[in-house]
Design an enzyme around this catalytic site. Structure first.
Site, short mmCIF file in Angstrom:
data_model
loop_
_atom_site.label_atom_id
_atom_site.label_comp_id
_atom_site.label_asym_id
_atom_site.label_seq_id
_atom_site.Cartn_x
_atom_site.Cartn_y
_atom_site.Cartn_z
N GLU A 79 -8.99 99.97 26.40
CA GLU A 79 -8.44 100.41 27.69
C GLU A 79 -8.12 99.22 28.58
OE1 GLU A 79 -7.51 103.34 28.19
OE2 GLU A 79 -8.58 104.46 26.63
N CYS A 143 -15.28 108.38 31.22
CA CYS A 143 -14.99 107.09 30.57
C CYS A 143 -14.22 106.18 31.51
CB CYS A 143 -14.24 107.32 29.26
SG CYS A 143 -15.28 108.15 28.04
N HIS A 165 -12.17 103.48 23.81
CA HIS A 165 -12.19 104.89 23.47
C HIS A 165 -12.17 105.01 21.95
CE1 HIS A 165 -11.09 107.24 27.29
NE2 HIS A 165 -12.12 107.87 26.72
N1 PCA Z 1 -15.64 110.78 26.52
C1 PCA Z 1 -15.24 111.31 27.81
C2 PCA Z 1 -16.48 111.31 28.64
C3 PCA Z 1 -17.61 111.00 27.72
C4 PCA Z 1 -16.98 110.63 26.45
O1 PCA Z 1 -17.58 110.20 25.45
C5 PCA Z 1 -14.06 110.57 28.40
O2 PCA Z 1 -13.17 110.17 27.63
O3 PCA Z 1 -13.98 110.40 29.61
#
Ligand code: PCA
Length: 214
Positions: A79, A143, A165
């Site tokens: 990200e 996240c 992610h």
């Molecule tokens: N993914 C979510 C919140 C917790 C997670 O593991 C997100 O992409 O925000």
């Protein structure tokens, strides 16, 4: 010194979270000459930031790589940016909070850029055979929230911080298909073996610290 890797507990309709398993697998491992501290954060807007701050305070890490599940994505997403928005888009956090269009910090910057070398991390992953790409949105759920808070917390320090992610695991994709997600010709969601998630986090740390093990 240490390296801090966080994952998230399961949330929404996910019974497991590969980010939690990745952080646990890396806990205690030596990467780039430092010991990884792997911890799980709660999927709760109010508590996650506080727990992250406590972990940074306790471990004084040389770098922070937070991770979370993005079940629809087909590759590790490094990200680039966190925005000052909290919006669960219909998936309340695990404490039942369900913000819509709220600010994470009413007095904070509109956005904060990752201090990981985003492009180089992706290149290192691709060189290692780990599917990866730069992502320009971490969404508006937890996240994005933890990336925003980590960057605010470490602003003005020389500790790089960022967020990866992670796609669903093959087991999660199979379970979703069994539950009917792929019925009537629909597609089975993309997935990645968790070992590759671990490798991506290692490479993120190594790239951030300018250390490679090969
Ligand atoms: N993914 C979510 C919140 C917790 C997670 O593991 C997100 O992409 O925000």
């Amino acid at each position: 010194m240490t390296l801090l890797c966080t994952g998230y507990e399961p949330f929404g309709d996910h019974e497991t979270n590969p980010s939690q398993e990745t952080a646990a697998a890396l806990d205690g491992r030596t990467v780039a000459g430092h010991e990884v501290v792997g911890e799980t954060l709660p999927v709760a807007f109010d508590r996650a930031g506080e727990e992250l701050a406590a972990l940074v305070d306790e471990h004084d890490p040389a770098a922070v790589v937070a991770t979370g599940l993005a079940a629809g994505r087909s590759a590790v997403c490094v990200e680039r940016v966190a925005i000052n928005v909290a919006d669960t888009v219909g998936v309340p956090d695990n404490d039942g909070a369900d913000p819509v269009d709220e600010a994470l910090d009413p007095d904070g910057a509109d956005a904060r850029l990752s201090t990981l070398p985003v492009r180089e991390t992706v290149e290192a992953c691709l060189d290692a055979g780990v599917p990866a790409r730069v992502s320009n949105t971490a969404g508006t759920h937890l996240c994005n929230g933890i990336l925003y808070r980590a960057l605010a917390l470490l602003e003005g320090t020389d500790t790089p911080a960022g967020f990866l992610h992670l796609p669903a695991t093959p087991a999660q994709a199979a379970a979703a298909a069994r539950d009917g997600e792929a019925a009537r010709g629909g597609s089975v969601r993309a997935s990645l073996p968790r070992e590759l998630d671990e490798r991506a986090v290692e490479l993120a740390f190594e790239t951030a610290l300018g250390v490679t093990d090969d």
